[in-house]
Design an enzyme around this catalytic site. Structure first.
Site, PDB file in Angstrom:
ATOM      1  CG  ASP A 127      -2.351  -8.910   3.134  1.00 53.00           C
ATOM      2  OD1 ASP A 127      -2.036  -7.831   3.682  1.00 53.00           O
ATOM      3  OD2 ASP A 127      -3.138  -9.730   3.638  1.00 53.00           O
ATOM      4  NE  ARG A 162      15.292   7.095  20.496  1.00 54.62           N
ATOM      5  CZ  ARG A 162      14.428   8.082  20.712  1.00 54.62           C
ATOM      6  NH1 ARG A 162      13.749   8.617  19.702  1.00 54.62           N
ATOM      7  NH2 ARG A 162      14.229   8.528  21.919  1.00 54.62           N
TER       8      ARG A 162
HETATM    9  O1  F6P Z   1      -5.439  -9.044   4.816  1.00 52.26           O
HETATM   10  C1  F6P Z   1      -5.313  -7.691   5.099  1.00 52.26           C
HETATM   11  C2  F6P Z   1      -4.823  -7.490   6.515  1.00 52.26           C
HETATM   12  O2  F6P Z   1      -4.701  -6.092   6.741  1.00 52.26           O
HETATM   13  C3  F6P Z   1      -3.517  -8.208   6.866  1.00 52.26           C
HETATM   14  O3  F6P Z   1      -2.384  -7.548   6.365  1.00 52.26           O
HETATM   15  C4  F6P Z   1      -3.612  -8.266   8.355  1.00 52.26           C
HETATM   16  O4  F6P Z   1      -2.878  -9.338   8.895  1.00 52.26           O
HETATM   17  C5  F6P Z   1      -5.085  -8.466   8.602  1.00 52.26           C
HETATM   18  O5  F6P Z   1      -5.758  -8.004   7.442  1.00 52.26           O
HETATM   19  C6  F6P Z   1      -5.611  -7.742   9.800  1.00 52.26           C
HETATM   20  O6  F6P Z   1      -6.959  -8.022   9.897  1.00 52.26           O
HETATM   21  P1  F6P Z   1      -7.953  -7.326  10.932  1.00 52.26           P
HETATM   22  O7  F6P Z   1      -8.156  -5.923  10.469  1.00 52.26           O
HETATM   23  O8  F6P Z   1      -9.191  -8.131  10.837  1.00 52.26           O
HETATM   24  O9  F6P Z   1      -7.290  -7.405  12.266  1.00 52.26           O
END
Ligand code: F6P
Length: 341
Positions: A127, A162
């Site tokens: 992130d 699309r």
């Molecule tokens: O923080 C990393 C991340 O991949 C985010 O981008 C995402 O919202 C979250 O983790 C998803 O987490 P999980 O794999 O626990 O569903």
């Protein structure tokens, strides 16, 4: 010294490169021993360990994921969590802990440091939302995966006339969407930091069709419309109280179809962005973080997180690293807006 290593939170490419650098330098330069704790904070909480020596880290540099496993276990939500971690560190003879993780894992590291546990933090997350460091490793790989997907979507979108929507991760920060969207030449990029106006999005879509090209819309999973414009469903919460995001792409496609009469379809990249081999940039950054982390542990410089500032690897306080989320500044988003529509 005997040093524990753990990886917590969502995994990302480059975790193994950090572990390798920590162990290689720790053993060969300083003569330290290592203990691997399995699955994030669950490892020290339950005393679940694995051997971690030079042999164990051979060949892992290019591998995604983490040989230690990961979890979103939050010891602060577990009765006597801190006490149990301290007991298990003492029982395994661990003098210091290197915790590799994002906001949540490092937040726990900070709280343990405040309770006299010797911790050094290493920032990871696709992130890129950790303050205190210019970049986290994992981000570059995720952006490249998303960019390749966008490149592929362009060609098929144009064959079928699309609108194609690409939903990317990033939680409450729009970094992945912004970078992948800019690199992939998206016609609209929607990020959580700026609620979008659906009328405007549809104007961009229509203008793109008018020029005989098909629109590609990159939407961050945390993006949302201006209040009152569209209905969104609330997600469930994880152990750290974060809402599970995802689904905005589908909602957007339905709305675009309804308003423009053009076919709109969504691709959700999901965990593909977190898997597989790290880019060269992430391997180098992760390796440099690992080398700095073992230096900090060796010197007893605890309560710190290693960080990238410009091209230098420095150490910052864990509090600075975890106090606020690093989101996309307005002016960075404006740079991308020039290319919308
Ligand atoms: O923080 C990393 C991340 O991949 C985010 O981008 C995402 O919202 C979250 O983790 C998803 O987490 P999980 O794999 O626990 O569903």
């Amino acid at each position: 010294m005997r040093i524990g290593v753990l990886t917590g939170g969502g995994d990302c490419p480059g975790l193994n490169a950090v572990i390798r650098a920590v162990v290689r330098k720790g053993v060969s330069v300083y003569g330290h021993e290592f203990v691997g704790f399995r699955d994030g904070w669950r490892g020290p909480l339950e005393g679940d360990t694995m051997p971690l020596d030079i042999q164990a880290v051979r060949g892992i540099l290019p591998r995604g994921g983490t040989i230690l496993g990961s979890s979103r276990t939050n010891p602060m939500k577990i009765e006597n969590g801190v006490g149990r971690i301290k007991e298990n560190l003492a029982a395994t003879g661990v003098d210091a802990l290197i915790a590799i993780g994002g906001e949540d894992t490092l937040g726990v590291a900070k709280q343990l440091y405040d309770r006299e546990v010797n911790v050094v933090g290493v920032p990871k997350t696709i992130d890129n939302d950790l303050s205190g460091t210019d970049y986290t490793f994992g981000f570059d790989t995720a952006v490249n995966i998303a960019m390749e997907a966008i490149d592929r979507l362009h060609t098929t979108a144009e064959s079928h006339h699309r609108a194609l929507i690409c939903e990317v991760m990033g939680r409450h920060a729009g970094w992945i969407a912004l970078h992948a969207g800019m690199a992939g030449g998206a016609n609209v990029i929607l990020i959580p930091e700026k609620p979008f106006d659906i009328d405007r999005v549809c104007e961009y879509v229509e203008s793109r069709f008018r020029t005989r090209y098909s629109p590609i819309i990159v939407v961050a999973e945390g993006a949302h419309p201006i209040e009152g414009q569209m209905e969104l469903q609330a997600g469930t919460l994880d152990a750290f109280g974060h809402v599970r995001l995802g689904g905005i792409g589908e909602v957007l496609a339905k709305e675009i179809e309804k308003r423009t009469g053009k076919e709109a379809r969504t691709t959700v990249l999901g965990h593909i962005q977190r898997g597989g081999t790290p880019t060269a940039y992430d391997r180098v950054l992760a390796t440099r973080f690992g080398l700095q982390a073992i230096d900090a542990a060796h010197e007893g410089d605890y309560g710190k997180m290693v960080a990238l500032r410009g091209t230098d690897i420095v150490r910052v306080g864990l509090d600075e690293a975890t106090s606020e989320l690093k989101t996309v500044p307005v002016e960075r988003y404006s740079e991308a807006e020039v290319f919308f529509g």
